[in-house]
Design a protein around this motif. Sequence first.
Motif, PDB file in Angstrom:
ATOM      1  N   UNK A   1      57.241 -44.020  10.504  1.00 24.07           N
ATOM      2  CA  UNK A   1      57.233 -44.322  11.935  1.00 24.07           C
ATOM      3  C   UNK A   1      58.596 -44.821  12.400  1.00 24.07           C
ATOM      4  N   UNK A   2      59.093 -45.894  11.797  1.00 24.83           N
ATOM      5  CA  UNK A   2      60.381 -46.452  12.225  1.00 24.83           C
ATOM      6  C   UNK A   2      61.504 -45.457  11.952  1.00 24.83           C
ATOM      7  N   UNK A   3      61.443 -44.782  10.833  1.00 22.39           N
ATOM      8  CA  UNK A   3      62.470 -43.789  10.513  1.00 22.39           C
ATOM      9  C   UNK A   3      62.529 -42.704  11.591  1.00 22.39           C
ATOM     10  N   UNK A   4      61.367 -42.220  12.010  1.00 21.74           N
ATOM     11  CA  UNK A   4      61.313 -41.183  13.046  1.00 21.74           C
ATOM     12  C   UNK A   4      61.858 -41.694  14.369  1.00 21.74           C
ATOM     13  N   UNK A   5      61.464 -42.911  14.758  1.00 26.79           N
ATOM     14  CA  UNK A   5      61.929 -43.451  16.037  1.00 26.79           C
ATOM     15  C   UNK A   5      63.446 -43.619  16.054  1.00 26.79           C
ATOM     16  N   UNK A   6      63.996 -44.066  14.956  1.00 26.11           N
ATOM     17  CA  UNK A   6      65.448 -44.259  14.888  1.00 26.11           C
ATOM     18  C   UNK A   6      66.171 -42.919  14.890  1.00 26.11           C
ATOM     19  N   UNK A   7      65.703 -41.980  14.059  1.00 20.58           N
ATOM     20  CA  UNK A   7      66.374 -40.684  13.939  1.00 20.58           C
ATOM     21  C   UNK A   7      66.314 -39.876  15.230  1.00 20.58           C
ATOM     22  N   UNK A   8      65.235 -40.043  15.979  1.00 20.54           N
ATOM     23  CA  UNK A   8      65.073 -39.225  17.186  1.00 20.54           C
ATOM     24  C   UNK A   8      65.538 -39.924  18.461  1.00 20.54           C
ATOM     25  N   UNK A   9      66.023 -41.140  18.368  1.00 18.43           N
ATOM     26  CA  UNK A   9      66.656 -41.772  19.521  1.00 18.43           C
ATOM     27  C   UNK A   9      65.747 -42.605  20.404  1.00 18.43           C
ATOM     28  N   UNK A  10      64.641 -43.099  19.852  1.00 18.32           N
ATOM     29  CA  UNK A  10      63.728 -43.911  20.653  1.00 18.32           C
ATOM     30  C   UNK A  10      64.092 -45.404  20.657  1.00 18.32           C
ATOM     31  N   UNK A  11      64.851 -45.865  19.705  1.00 20.86           N
ATOM     32  CA  UNK A  11      65.091 -47.303  19.552  1.00 20.86           C
ATOM     33  C   UNK A  11      66.106 -47.838  20.552  1.00 20.86           C
ATOM     34  N   UNK A  12      65.690 -48.893  21.266  1.00 23.40           N
ATOM     35  CA  UNK A  12      66.625 -49.662  22.086  1.00 23.40           C
ATOM     36  C   UNK A  12      66.642 -51.111  21.596  1.00 23.40           C
ATOM     37  N   UNK A  13      65.463 -51.755  21.594  1.00 27.46           N
ATOM     38  CA  UNK A  13      65.344 -53.109  21.094  1.00 27.46           C
ATOM     39  C   UNK A  13      64.038 -53.254  20.314  1.00 27.46           C
ATOM     40  N   UNK A  14      64.039 -54.166  19.349  1.00 28.25           N
ATOM     41  CA  UNK A  14      62.823 -54.504  18.624  1.00 28.25           C
ATOM     42  C   UNK A  14      62.879 -55.980  18.278  1.00 28.25           C
ATOM     43  N   UNK A  15      61.733 -56.628  18.291  1.00 31.11           N
ATOM     44  CA  UNK A  15      61.720 -58.067  18.017  1.00 31.11           C
ATOM     45  C   UNK A  15      62.083 -58.360  16.565  1.00 31.11           C
ATOM     46  N   UNK A  16      61.650 -57.543  15.633  1.00 33.12           N
ATOM     47  CA  UNK A  16      62.001 -57.689  14.215  1.00 33.12           C
ATOM     48  C   UNK A  16      61.776 -56.328  13.567  1.00 33.12           C
TER      49      UNK A  16
END
Length: 418
Positions: free
Chosen positions: A7-22
């Motif tokens: 899940x996190x790998x996909x979000x990072x690789x595809x450009x979904x990440x802006x901010x996360x609490x941890x």
Amino acid sequence: MPHASAFVRTLVERGYLYQATDLAALDEAASGPEPLVGYIGFDCTAPSLHAGSMVQIMMLRRFQQAGGKPIVLIGGGTTKIGDPSDKDKARPVLDAATIEANKIGIRRAFERFLTFGDGPTDALMLDNADWLDTLGYIGFLRDYGRHFTINKMVQLESVKRRLDREQPLTFLEFNYMLLQAYDFLELNRRAGCRLQMGGSDQWGNIVNGVDLVRRVEGAEVFGFTTPLLTTASGAKMGKTADGAVWLDGGLLSPYEFWQYWRNAEDADVGKFLRLFTDLPLDEIAALEGLGGAEINDAKVRLANEVTALLHGADAAQAAEKTAKDTFSGGAGADLPTLETPRARFETDGGVLVGDLFVESGLVASKGEAKRHIAAGALKINDAPVDDVQRRVGVADLDAGGQVKLSVGKKKHAVARAV
């Protein structure tokens, strides 16, 4: 360091990440043996979601694909207040009947993107009116109001912006962030929800929810936001000069939806393919690398993939065929169609061109039609119109009783005599 969870790998690789609490703790939780439960809320402010909501819908899809259990939270309760985030003025207050009607249209948008059911990773659709409508005000303030400080709330960007501009922020709107935080607490209790996702404008509200769950339940929960998405030229996603790009096929035809993605700017193609399609990243890289006129092939692929997700593969293929037929000088079968009495084409030399284009929805007014005529952009059967008094008559109709209307190279419709 590689991410442990798909899940996190996909979000990072595809450009979904802006901010996360941890992010590290979220990655660990998402890679555990039990499905992680996460949600995104959607208020009922319109009869349909539009393309600007596609990032959040696709994030729920990524979550389910990676083994998470998504919750679609319909804001039947919070819509009655209105989210002040990223707004310069209060939303119009909607009556109960309008909110209920909007719920129906919004729910339909998720049917093709998520699998709903009773399985461990099947999606749930809940409505926060189920608990917010029955909250007692005094009890709510006593139990939860003490966990929020005015000092912190006025530092939220959405609040500061309104106050700095001396724009009114009502006490009603100010309460919205408390209710959204309470939603997270309620979902944690009801469904074991540990993740709230949303756009970057929701960061303050999401952090409030994370803090409330931690204070009241002592549970470790997470927040995750996506970047504010704009086109390469700075335009807001989901909006065009003609209005919202609705996800409901009754408000915007599959062909018009397809055209929105086909007309993407060159610089956006790779980003949109990563965010809005299920194509593998290596295939996206190949499409993104196309140069010159070949980038149009990537845009067609983008339009086909996104349209197929929302409306089905048949609708995507029909839209592509209509576009090809239209580009070659014909009138594709799926073009937006205005049906009007044949007598109008037969009387007084036909229908005034300005009237016909306004009725077709291609222009908003006769004044706009006149400006397009002056620019040589308004066409009848691919022939430029040079006279605002031009009438569209029987001679303009083809054997099937229809006439093709165009504004520029990309906007087309058909008027059909009936």
